[in-house]
Design a protein around this motif. Structure first.
Motif, PDB file in Angstrom:
ATOM      1  N   LEU A  20      18.823 -35.146  24.717  1.00 40.58           N
ATOM      2  CA  LEU A  20      19.243 -34.145  25.738  1.00 40.58           C
ATOM      3  C   LEU A  20      19.926 -34.937  26.879  1.00 40.58           C
ATOM      4  N   PRO A  21      21.176 -34.917  26.551  1.00 41.71           N
ATOM      5  CA  PRO A  21      21.919 -35.670  27.533  1.00 41.71           C
ATOM      6  C   PRO A  21      21.901 -35.024  28.906  1.00 41.71           C
ATOM      7  N   GLY A  22      22.191 -35.797  29.957  1.00 44.91           N
ATOM      8  CA  GLY A  22      22.276 -35.259  31.312  1.00 44.91           C
ATOM      9  C   GLY A  22      23.515 -34.402  31.449  1.00 44.91           C
ATOM     10  N   GLY A  23      23.534 -33.538  32.423  1.00 52.56           N
ATOM     11  CA  GLY A  23      24.695 -32.684  32.617  1.00 52.56           C
ATOM     12  C   GLY A  23      24.680 -32.067  33.987  1.00 52.56           C
ATOM     13  N   ALA A  24      25.641 -31.160  34.214  1.00 50.67           N
ATOM     14  CA  ALA A  24      25.722 -30.478  35.494  1.00 50.67           C
ATOM     15  C   ALA A  24      24.523 -29.571  35.681  1.00 50.67           C
ATOM     16  N   ARG A  25      24.236 -29.218  36.920  1.00 44.63           N
ATOM     17  CA  ARG A  25      23.134 -28.318  37.205  1.00 44.63           C
ATOM     18  C   ARG A  25      23.673 -26.926  37.472  1.00 44.63           C
ATOM     19  N   GLN A  27      23.808 -23.134  39.199  1.00 45.59           N
ATOM     20  CA  GLN A  27      23.725 -22.680  40.581  1.00 45.59           C
ATOM     21  C   GLN A  27      22.595 -21.682  40.788  1.00 45.59           C
ATOM     22  N   SER A  28      21.894 -21.322  39.712  1.00 43.50           N
ATOM     23  CA  SER A  28      20.842 -20.313  39.835  1.00 43.50           C
ATOM     24  C   SER A  28      19.477 -20.959  39.704  1.00 43.50           C
ATOM     25  N   GLY A  29      19.028 -21.245  38.482  1.00 45.13           N
ATOM     26  CA  GLY A  29      17.688 -21.773  38.288  1.00 45.13           C
ATOM     27  C   GLY A  29      17.576 -23.268  38.423  1.00 45.13           C
ATOM     28  N   GLY A  30      18.683 -23.951  38.654  1.00 44.60           N
ATOM     29  CA  GLY A  30      18.636 -25.404  38.734  1.00 44.60           C
ATOM     30  C   GLY A  30      18.481 -26.079  37.393  1.00 44.60           C
ATOM     31  N   PHE A  31      18.743 -25.361  36.289  1.00 43.13           N
ATOM     32  CA  PHE A  31      18.592 -25.921  34.955  1.00 43.13           C
ATOM     33  C   PHE A  31      19.843 -26.695  34.556  1.00 43.13           C
ATOM     34  N   PRO A  32      19.718 -27.624  33.608  1.00 43.01           N
ATOM     35  CA  PRO A  32      20.918 -28.255  33.060  1.00 43.01           C
ATOM     36  C   PRO A  32      21.844 -27.212  32.453  1.00 43.01           C
ATOM     37  N   VAL A  33      23.130 -27.405  32.616  1.00 46.15           N
ATOM     38  CA  VAL A  33      24.118 -26.445  32.132  1.00 46.15           C
ATOM     39  C   VAL A  33      24.425 -26.699  30.663  1.00 46.15           C
ATOM     40  N   LEU A  34      24.494 -25.625  29.903  1.00 49.76           N
ATOM     41  CA  LEU A  34      24.992 -25.639  28.541  1.00 49.76           C
ATOM     42  C   LEU A  34      26.230 -24.754  28.538  1.00 49.76           C
ATOM     43  N   PRO A  63      25.101 -30.329  21.822  1.00 52.25           N
ATOM     44  CA  PRO A  63      24.081 -31.350  22.090  1.00 52.25           C
ATOM     45  C   PRO A  63      22.746 -30.986  21.454  1.00 52.25           C
ATOM     46  N   ALA A  64      22.092 -31.976  20.871  1.00 52.01           N
ATOM     47  CA  ALA A  64      20.759 -31.763  20.307  1.00 52.01           C
ATOM     48  C   ALA A  64      19.766 -31.634  21.450  1.00 52.01           C
ATOM     49  N   LEU A  65      19.097 -30.523  21.537  1.00 53.58           N
ATOM     50  CA  LEU A  65      18.103 -30.276  22.571  1.00 53.58           C
ATOM     51  C   LEU A  65      16.736 -30.625  22.009  1.00 53.58           C
ATOM     52  N   ARG A  66      15.984 -31.465  22.704  1.00 52.60           N
ATOM     53  CA  ARG A  66      14.664 -31.908  22.230  1.00 52.60           C
ATOM     54  C   ARG A  66      13.625 -31.618  23.297  1.00 52.60           C
ATOM     55  N   VAL A  67      12.476 -31.142  22.857  1.00 48.74           N
ATOM     56  CA  VAL A  67      11.373 -30.841  23.759  1.00 48.74           C
ATOM     57  C   VAL A  67      10.084 -31.057  22.986  1.00 48.74           C
ATOM     58  N   ARG A  68       9.018 -31.461  23.686  1.00 51.34           N
ATOM     59  CA  ARG A  68       7.699 -31.579  23.058  1.00 51.34           C
ATOM     60  C   ARG A  68       7.104 -30.196  22.820  1.00 51.34           C
ATOM     61  N   GLN A  69       6.316 -30.075  21.783  1.00 52.92           N
ATOM     62  CA  GLN A  69       5.653 -28.815  21.493  1.00 52.92           C
ATOM     63  C   GLN A  69       4.866 -28.348  22.706  1.00 52.92           C
ATOM     64  N   GLY A  70       5.063 -27.075  23.082  1.00 52.41           N
ATOM     65  CA  GLY A  70       4.429 -26.515  24.262  1.00 52.41           C
ATOM     66  C   GLY A  70       5.237 -26.710  25.523  1.00 52.41           C
ATOM     67  N   GLY A  71       6.340 -27.463  25.447  1.00 58.76           N
ATOM     68  CA  GLY A  71       7.202 -27.670  26.605  1.00 58.76           C
ATOM     69  C   GLY A  71       8.164 -26.517  26.795  1.00 58.76           C
ATOM     70  N   TYR A 144      27.222 -23.905  17.870  1.00 63.43           N
ATOM     71  CA  TYR A 144      25.849 -24.091  17.413  1.00 63.43           C
ATOM     72  C   TYR A 144      25.409 -25.518  17.704  1.00 63.43           C
ATOM     73  N   GLY A 145      24.082 -25.717  17.696  1.00 64.70           N
ATOM     74  CA  GLY A 145      23.498 -27.040  17.887  1.00 64.70           C
ATOM     75  C   GLY A 145      22.046 -27.026  17.455  1.00 64.70           C
ATOM     76  N   ALA A 146      21.451 -28.206  17.374  1.00 64.18           N
ATOM     77  CA  ALA A 146      20.061 -28.339  16.935  1.00 64.18           C
ATOM     78  C   ALA A 146      19.110 -28.211  18.115  1.00 64.18           C
ATOM     79  N   LEU A 147      17.969 -27.576  17.865  1.00 65.81           N
ATOM     80  CA  LEU A 147      16.856 -27.523  18.811  1.00 65.81           C
ATOM     81  C   LEU A 147      15.648 -28.116  18.092  1.00 65.81           C
ATOM     82  N   ILE A 148      15.202 -29.272  18.549  1.00 68.24           N
ATOM     83  CA  ILE A 148      14.118 -30.003  17.902  1.00 68.24           C
ATOM     84  C   ILE A 148      12.882 -29.945  18.790  1.00 68.24           C
TER      85      ILE A 148
END
Length: 463
Positions: A20-25, A27-34, A63-71, A144-148
């Motif tokens: 999960l590469p870094g990216g722009a933020r 303007q609403s929730g402060g989340f990384p932009v996709l 971009p491949a989005l990766r998160v730990r289970q429960g994240g 499309y992209g992968a979510l792991i």
């Protein structure tokens, strides 16, 4: 006009020829932009020009989005296209409001606008995300992209590779994407099939490996309609998960692995090819075999092989209750070329098949074309459901249920593995069972996206 038996016979016959590469933020929730935007990619061989695509962050795959289970998965989707769009998180059992289906769970995001997606990923496994507005075009253009979702304690492997499989319909002179996404033939036959096959956006993907190295291969079929029949050469492998959900016991890969559109499979493989040789993920079709991805062997990872892998840890709520009191439903799939559909309901009115074809609508569920004002069924939360599916057409269909996983009820009364997409062939009568444990309005549709665009969509309401 393919049956399951015919498809498998053709595939195995071809395999016999194969050594999960870094990216722009935001303007609403402060989340990384996709961001969905136009870009270009070298899909075809280098003698061809680059292909204009639509990609998340301009990439194919995104971009491949990766998160730990429960994240939490948190992305601010920005639509940089000239069409409205949305993002569906395929296979994740999430809150209904985050499912990304325009007209059912949210409004489509207009050009230049933003929508924040924020949800917990409860299940470890291999998932993916893709456009869900005008998806017959937007997915075919590359959105499309992968979510792991990673296990707290992963399997004993040396490394993993995520492989997203796709086919593209390109102009053979210019290498540009064919812009006719709603041709009568595609809508009424097997769907939009391509003339260039890629893995991770490359027609000749090559990944270096070492002898006796152990890999986890996360396979994702992102194609609009193509069914992939896959096998291994120079590997010994085990299937450990399907559609993100771990199998109770790893199953040796001794035959082809069939992946319909939207389906995934996790394999753990050991490199058995010798140093200097090449192992392959093979694709069988039309009584021939091709390299889907090459794995040239350079060096030795270990002097000896490891024992067969253990099962992956189960996800929560994988157990299945007694179905004695289950609500019974039926879905009859009708229509298409060479089908027996004479008439069906479209927009509340009964139409002849010719009238349906004039509207570019060729498929029906239970005599009704496309989305309806009322659901196929309204189910109390926690209720078990048995849904009989009859493929009364001459084409395969990959039926995808949003928001929940199901098990197939097999002929001997036992249950298959948890899945979110069921591949059905002509004339088949299949039955799935699930617990309606996720409240909301959930889409149920064919993931041959041309079929969905021309009538094969319905929905369930869990209250």
């Amino acid at each position: 006009m393919t049956t399951r038996r015919g498809f498998l016979l053709g595939a195995t016959g071809a395999l016999a020829m194969a050594g999960l590469p870094g990216g722009a933020r935001s303007q609403s929730g402060g989340f990384p932009v996709l961001q969905a935007r136009q870009a270009s990619a070298q899909l075809a061989p280098s003698s061809y020009p680059k292909t204009d695509i639509w990609g998340y962050d301009g990439l194919i795959p995104g971009p491949a989005l990766r998160v730990r289970q429960g994240g939490r998965v948190q992305r601010s989707f920005h639509n940089g296209l000239q069409q409205a769009s949305s993002v569906h998180w395929h296979g994740i059992r999430i809150d209904n409001a985050m499912d990304g289906v325009p007209g059912l769970t949210q409004e489509a995001v207009p050009p230049g606008a933003t929508f924040d997606y924020d949800f917990v990923a409860p299940d470890a496994g291999t998932y993916w995300y893709h456009a869900h507005n005008r998806s017959v075009e937007q997915v075919a253009r590359g959105l499309y992209g992968a979510l792991i979702v990673e296990e707290a304690a992963g399997p004993d492997i040396d490394r993993e590779e995520t492989l997203i499989l796709d086919d593209w319909r390109l102009n053979p002179e210019t290498a540009q994407i064919d812009p006719d996404f709603t041709s009568f033939h595609d809508l009424s036959h097997a769907g939009r099939l391509g003339n260039l096959i890629t893995t991770n956006g490359q027609h000749d993907l090559s990944v270096g490996v070492r002898k006796n190295e152990r890999l986890r291969l996360r396979l994702i079929n992102a194609a609009n309609a193509k069914i992939f029949a896959l096998a291994l050469s120079g590997f010994e492998g085990w299937t450990v998960a399907l559609d993100g959900m771990p199998l109770k016991t790893p199953e040796p890969v001794s035959d082809v692995v069939l992946l319909g559109p939207g389906q995934r499979a996790d394999l753990i493989v050991d490199v058995t090819a010798e140093d200097g040789e090449t192992a392959y993920l093979l694709r069988a079709e039309n009584e021939q075999v091709f390299s889907q991805a090459a794995f040239p062997v350079g060096g030795v990872a270990a002097a000896a092989r490891r024992p067969a892998p253990d099962a992956l840890p189960p996800n929560p709520n994988m157990q299945f209750p007694d179905l004695a009191e289950a609500e019974r439903l039926r879905l009859n799939m009708e229509g298409g070329a060479m089908g027996r559909l004479d008439a069906a309901i479209l927009d509340g009115n009964r139409k002849t098949f010719r009238q349906l074809a004039d509207s570019r609508q060729f498929w029906a569920f239970n005599g009704t074309v496309g989305m309806t004002d009322t659901p196929l069924a309204e189910i109390a939360r926690g209720r078990a459901v048995r849904l009989e599916i009859v493929n009364d057409t001459v084409f395969p269909h990959a039926m995808h249920l949003h928001g929940m996983h199901f098990r197939e009820v097999l002929e001997d009364g036992t249950f298959g593995p948890l899945r979110d997409t069921l591949l059905t062939f002509r004339g088949e009568r299949r039955e799935i069972a699930f617990v309606a444990d996720n409240p909301g309005d959930w889409l149920f549709h064919c993931h041959m996206l041309s079929h969905a665009a021309s009538g094969m969509m319905t929905w369930l309401r869990v209250t």
